[in-house]
Every structure is written in C-alpha cells, then in structure tokens.
Design a protein around this motif. Structure first.
Motif, short mmCIF file in Angstrom:
data_model
loop_
_atom_site.label_atom_id
_atom_site.label_comp_id
_atom_site.label_asym_id
_atom_site.label_seq_id
_atom_site.Cartn_x
_atom_site.Cartn_y
_atom_site.Cartn_z
N PHE A 257 -74.19 -2.08 16.13
CA PHE A 257 -72.92 -2.27 16.84
C PHE A 257 -71.87 -1.23 16.44
CE2 PHE A 257 -74.88 -6.54 16.71
CZ PHE A 257 -75.08 -6.68 18.07
N LEU B 20 -78.91 -17.46 23.47
CA LEU B 20 -77.70 -16.80 23.95
C LEU B 20 -77.15 -17.44 25.24
CD1 LEU B 20 -78.74 -13.07 23.32
CD2 LEU B 20 -77.09 -14.43 22.00
N ASP C 99 -70.32 -18.29 28.96
CA ASP C 99 -68.91 -17.90 28.73
C ASP C 99 -68.60 -16.57 29.42
OD1 ASP C 99 -68.56 -20.14 27.20
OD2 ASP C 99 -68.76 -19.10 25.27
N MET D 39 -71.44 -10.13 23.32
CA MET D 39 -70.24 -9.90 22.54
C MET D 39 -70.47 -8.95 21.39
SD MET D 39 -70.22 -13.76 22.44
CE MET D 39 -71.82 -13.20 21.95
N PRO D 40 -69.49 -8.10 21.09
CA PRO D 40 -69.60 -7.27 19.90
C PRO D 40 -69.29 -8.12 18.67
CG PRO D 40 -67.49 -6.90 20.94
CD PRO D 40 -68.23 -7.89 21.81
N PRO D 41 -69.70 -7.69 17.51
CA PRO D 41 -69.32 -8.42 16.30
C PRO D 41 -67.82 -8.32 16.07
CG PRO D 41 -70.44 -6.37 15.75
CD PRO D 41 -70.49 -6.49 17.23
N GLN D 42 -67.28 -9.30 15.37
CA GLN D 42 -65.82 -9.35 15.17
C GLN D 42 -65.30 -8.11 14.45
OE1 GLN D 42 -65.82 -13.37 13.53
NE2 GLN D 42 -64.17 -13.90 14.95
N MET E 248 -60.18 -16.00 20.99
CA MET E 248 -60.78 -15.98 22.33
C MET E 248 -62.13 -16.66 22.28
SD MET E 248 -60.81 -12.60 24.67
CE MET E 248 -62.30 -12.65 25.63
N LYS E 249 -62.38 -17.41 23.31
CA LYS E 249 -63.55 -18.27 23.30
C LYS E 249 -64.85 -17.52 23.00
CE LYS E 249 -65.06 -21.45 26.71
NZ LYS E 249 -64.66 -22.15 27.93
N ILE E 250 -64.99 -16.36 23.60
CA ILE E 250 -66.27 -15.68 23.39
C ILE E 250 -66.23 -14.72 22.20
CG2 ILE E 250 -66.95 -15.87 25.80
CD1 ILE E 250 -66.31 -12.84 26.01
N LEU E 251 -65.15 -14.81 21.42
CA LEU E 251 -65.07 -13.89 20.30
C LEU E 251 -65.82 -14.36 19.06
CD1 LEU E 251 -61.80 -11.82 19.96
CD2 LEU E 251 -64.17 -11.13 19.62
N LYS E 252 -66.86 -15.14 19.27
CA LYS E 252 -67.81 -15.32 18.18
C LYS E 252 -68.61 -14.03 18.08
CE LYS E 252 -69.55 -18.77 20.30
NZ LYS E 252 -70.39 -19.87 20.76
N THR E 253 -68.99 -13.68 16.91
CA THR E 253 -69.82 -12.47 16.81
C THR E 253 -71.24 -12.82 17.23
OG1 THR E 253 -70.62 -12.85 14.60
CG2 THR E 253 -68.50 -11.70 14.81
N ILE E 254 -71.95 -11.80 17.61
CA ILE E 254 -73.34 -12.05 17.98
C ILE E 254 -74.14 -12.51 16.77
CG2 ILE E 254 -73.93 -9.60 17.67
CD1 ILE E 254 -76.01 -10.03 19.86
#
Lengths: 390, 390
Positions: A245, A345, A351, A307-310, B1-7
C-alpha cells in the motif's frame, strides 16, 4: 553394420552399466491412477502402506476458519489409501494429501500450481461452467514473458502478455486489458490459477469476446518478477511484501501503459483500455483508474479490497470521492464489481457501493455464491471479458 | 468515516467469519527452512514426527542402476528430519524425499520441475560453472509460448521462442538456433530443466554469444503441446510416444523453419541457422541436418542417440553416409558433438565418430565427465552457444 543396433537395444543393454543418467523409466510398470476422474466423480489414491493416517486436503471441502478442509482416505489391503468425491461441480480444483501430518502432493499427478508458498495439485471437472478453462481445439494466442523498463523502480520488471491468435500477422490495432493479481500472486497468477489464456482463447473463438491484448503485471513492486524468476533467486515466497500500500503500483503504472502502447499494435483511445484485478488487484484497479483521469473506459473490480490502510500517506489514496466524480464525468463505459456472498470483504464492498450510489456513480454489480476464491475470479473474468470493447 | 477501517483490520476481523476463502497465511508462524544453502553445503529438513524413515532422493547421489541414489535423514527431538550435504559442485540439482516409502516433494521449497511424470524440487549451488543458470541483473529476453500451424500433423503445435533483449525495438535481422529436447521432454524442457533463457541472457550480456532467436520445438509430433497444454487435457505423461522414430519430426521440420522465418526478423542464410538437441533431440538434429541439404551452418549433438531403430522404414533414415557426404561438401561451419564418459550412449557415439572420421567429416568433439544428464546438457549449451554465428 556395426552401428546398426537400434537405439532401443542400446537403451536396454545399458541397464547393466547405467550410472549418472537421467532417470528413464522403461519399466512400463502399472502405476496407480490418481486422480481418476469420471464425470463429476473423482477417486484419489496414494500408496502408503506404512502410514497411520492419510487425509485429502482440498479446496472444495468446507474450511475450518482459515484452515483448508480435509477428509480421511481409507486404506485397502494393498497399502493403497483411497477416497472418492462425488458430484463435484465443474471447476478447476486444488488438492494435496496429508500423510501422518506431512503435506504430500499426489505423486501420480504432475499438474501442480503454486499459491504463495503452497504447491497443490490440480484436478479438473469438465462441464459448461468450466469448459472455457480447458485447452480446446481453437486458435491459440501467444503468451509471452517479457520485461519492461521501470524508471520508477530502477529495474526491468517482468510482465505476462497475451496476444490473441492472428495478432502477429494482422494489421489491426487491438484494445488492451490490464489484468492484475491479488496479494498472494504475481505476473503468473492469472495464467496458472486464473486460466486466463484458455478463457481468452475460448471466448474469442466463440465470438463472445473481442480479440484483445492482455497485460498481466506484477503488483508487488519491490519484486522485479515472480519468485525464482528475478535476481533474488530461489527464495521462499511470502504473501505480504512491504510495498503493498505504498502507492508505487499506482504511481508507476503509466510506465506499463507506455511500454504496451509503444511495443504492441494497440488502440489508444480511452474506450480501448480496460483495467481489472482481483482482491489487491481490485484495489489497484480502483485507485489506478481513479488517479489516471480519462484513461480507462472499462474497470473491473473482482472481490476488491477497497480501502487503503489508515497509515497510507500517498496522495494516490486521498480525495477518492472527488476522483470518482471526475471519473464519472468522463463517461466511462463500464464499472464492474463482483463479489461472493461469503467473501470476507463483502461488507467493505457493500460500503463502497453505498458511496458510489450516493454520488450516482453507475456500476454493474454481480453477487455470486462463495467467497474470496479463484473459483469466483475465473467466473468473473469469463463474465467480464464479453462486456469489453463493444 | 465508515469505510475507513484499514484493509488489514478487515483481514483480521474476518477471521471469525472466514469460509470459502483462498488460504491466506497471516500467521507469520516460524517455518522450517529447507533447503538451507550455505555456499556449497546444503541442509535439507522435513517435519515428520510419525515417520519411521525419511530418505533424500537426489541426482547428485550415486545411482543404483537406473534407480536414483538415496541417503537417510536423521530425526531430531522435535520430529524434524535433517541431513546436510557438503561440497556440492556448482550446479542446479533436483531432489525429493521418501517418507516411509512415499515420494514427497519438500513442502518448504516451492521450486519444482517436472521430468516426464516425475516432479522434483530444485536446489541451486552458485559458482563459476553454474553462474549462467541463475537470473542475473542483465537485460532479459522475451520467452513466448506460441503455436505454429502444422499441415503435416493437421493441427497447430506449440513452440517456445526466445528472442533476445532489444529484439522488438531493433531492426537488425538475427540468426536462429533450433533447440531440441530429449525423449522425456517437450517444448518446455530446455527452459525448465535446461535454464536456456538464463544461459542465453547471461552469455549475450557478457558478449560471449551473439544475440539470436532460439526456437524450442516439441519433438513428440503426436503431441500438439506439453502435457496439460493441449486439448488432450491433464493426462499422465509417458516417456515414449509411438512417434519417436517415425520420421514425422524430420519430415515436417521445414514447417517450423518456414514459420520462424515468416514470423520473426531473421537472417535466412545457411550460416545463420543452427540446430542442436540432446539425446533424441541430437538424433533429430543429426537426421534433420543431414536431410535438409545446405540448410544449417551449425549442428550440435548433445549426448545424441545416433541410430534409428532397425524397423525404421522412412527414407529419412536411409543413405546416411551419402547425406553426410553432401553435408560435408556444403561446407558447414561447425559440427559439434558432446558426450559424457559414463553416458550409456557413449559406445554408439564412438562408433558414429569412427564413421565420420572415415569420411573426413570434420567435427568438434567434447568428452565430459558424467553421463546422460541435464547437468551435462546445460554445460554443452553454455559451451556451444559462443561458437555460433561467428
């Protein structure tokens, strides 16, 4: 004449003096048949007279958490362990054995495939759903392993390029699909586990897919090539490389497009470019298509990580909503999402769909049975290809 | 943000619901290292606590007749069996294990190669002699699997084509080597066991071999392609196909030359064509070069089978002396023969040399240690390529 012995005779005579020869089996001895496929039924056999337990490890058996499913073989009086599996739906499956806890590939089956650091046997069940996975008597495309120069990564990197039958002798310019693998794969994965060249050959021969060039990349940018194929040598592959990532794949993807378009006879309009990928490759396809405005007319996300990692810092991952709006305004032809109901996933994709719905971003959505599996990804490819370049 | 969990979080959370996913090993558990290579010493390990006996089967161990050599591993207190092999000369070796009599590929080594119906692990020992077998940081050629139309065999057939780095962008016409496999091989053998693309990349980068195109054919004419790669499907390979000495290979070889010369940018003079092969491929190279007058400027016979079977009826095999005389009168540039002192074909090659001597037929002869082995054939290729197209 002195040398008029037959080569066969020479082979036979040589048995008495043989040393340091490649093993050449002239014995014709009756060997076990495994797997023995009869329609949708398969019998697996392994000779192991001294084993206490032999299990079949197979990807059609119910998993236990992340552990693959197993079932016991039964030993007969000759020391041969055996089990039959019935009514397997048409597909390409993987299996191996566990002999007293030791992982053993079927010594009677030479067809093997590697997934990360695990090598498994293949068994194919024929049928309507799997027919495009087998080699048929149709014109075959060319599959080339080729190296492109990456200034960004300061090395040549390996790609797999499929060109359809007749490409070399034609003058027609062809559209291009960039086809990306998952976190466990490399530039060989879509060919080995994905059966991409067979699916392409067959769909094109059936008139269901347009002839196209397919470029299969290596999404682990710190690897120049698949394990064993680069100067890193024969190392043991791992699933996660540190670069997953860090946005190198997205940042330097243009090098691959430029290489393709300057080395192959291709169409260069937006609607003659497609990008698709599975899992991590779906993530890459999402962010590459969003960051390369007006480049891809077709996008396919197969069981995508969305989603990208935080802790991802690159601008590549920022302002996704605005980038998607730009993509929408550029009038792409197709944005395709496929995911299995049991995929880990699934919720993330739901989402992501909600986000897309909120901005009236049009997409085709396919929800299949099953999970995060090559069984699904082959089906998605088989269903996605006919939608391209119409 | 709801989808801001990391992968990553998504991956971890999903453990509780996982089902029907490809096996993704996030455990990071410490695994055995095998093979562990340190210079010329290698340690092999296998975890098999319940086994009574574990043997290493390896191609550097002395053979017993046609049976491969074995040596016992020793079990330690953790149920891990282990053995070290020291002072292995630089080479690419093959091995597997025998666990209580069951053939087991090393589950910690994903590098495998197939020889006929036997799959074995690879282990590489670096050194001057083997350095060209590894992928080095040099420009890499393209390796393509391609299909040519065979009117004679009434089917498309698969070939492997190596084009050197830079071929696609150059305008220079290149010479061609046709490189043929043995009775156990197919169009993949020179790439997998033979390391031909690595040897070519490295010799060309070193300036020791001229850039050339190498066409690797399938000498079993009744097979359109390697096992698993044709419409025959996933059958178990056998060494002898019925077509080995029916002269189809020689008769229809011109189709391959014509295909190459009309599909690649190649030189078409006699001295820009070479043919070489190992064992059965040496037999093919001998009879193809003898029957195609004034076609090949360079011929390489690696451990060649030199005689047709007594019942071979084709004109291809008749009047060899006269054909060789014609070949001699056509002033070939090089006729190269290599064989190992322990090769089971040694006596036959000695008889053939005597025939050549009797007609003042010039040839280069290399007698190596060892026998009928890939170890020799890689060396022969590495030594033969620099002699071509000078």
């Amino acid at each position: 004449m002195k040398i008029l012995k037959t080569i066969t005779a020479a082979f036979l005579l040589s048995f008495t003096v043989a040393n340091a020869q490649e093993s050449l089996d002239f014995s014709g001895k009756k060997e076990l048949v495994s797997p023995e496929v009869n329609g949708s039924n398969v019998t697996f056999r392994l000779k192991a007279p001294d084993a206490k337990s032999v299990k079949l490890v197979a990807n059609w058996l119910p998993q236990k958490g992340w552990e693959p499913g197993t079932v016991d073989l039964q030993k007969n009086e000759n020391g041969v362990w055996e089990i039959s599996q019935t009514n397997l739906p048409p597909d390409l499956y993987t299996y191996s054995f566990l002999v007293d806890g030791v992982k053993v590939d079927d010594p009677n089956n030479v067809y093997l495939v590697r997934d990360i650091a695990n090598v498994m046997n293949l068994v194919y069940i024929d049928g309507a759903k799997s027919g495009n996975y087998k080699v048929q008597n149709v014109p075959h495309g060319t599959v080339a392993k080729r190296w492109y120069p990456s200034k960004g990564m300061k090395t040549d990197r390996r790609i797999t390029v499929y060109t359809p039958a007749g490409y070399e002798k034609s003058k027609e310019k062809l559209p291009v699909l960039y086809l990306l693998h998952g976190v466990g794969g490399d530039e060989e994965a879509w060919m080995t586990l994905g059966r991409a060249s067979q699916i392409l050959d067959n769909l094109i021969a059936q008139g269901k897919a347009k002839p196209m060039i397919v470029v299969m990349t290596n999404g682990h940018m710190s690897n120049a090539a698949a394990p064993g194929e680069s100067a890193k040598g024969f190392y043991k592959p791992v699933m996660m490389t540190p670069d997953v990532f860090n946005a190198d794949m997205e940042t330097y993807f243009k090098e691959i497009i430029d290489f393709t378009e300057s080395n192959y006879r291709v169409r260069k309009e937006v609607n003659s470019r497609a990008i698709a990928g599975l899992s991590m490759g779906g993530f890459h396809s999402l962010y590459i298509s969003a960051n390369y405005p007006n480049t891809f007319g077709y996008v396919g996300l197969f069981s995508p990580a969305v989603m990208p990692p935080q802790n991802a810092q690159s601008d590549i991952y920022k302002n996704l909503d605005q980038k998607l709006k730009n993509q929408l305004n550029n009038h792409y032809k197709l944005y395709w999402i496929g995911i299995g109901k049991d995929d880990f996933l699934y919720k993330n994709v739901a989402d992501f769909k909600q986000k897309l719905d909120g901005m009236n971003f049009k997409y085709q959505y396919v929800e299949s049975a099953g999970g995060h599996t090559w069984s699904n990804w082959r089906v998605y490819l088989n269903d996605f290809l006919p939608l391209l370049f119409k």
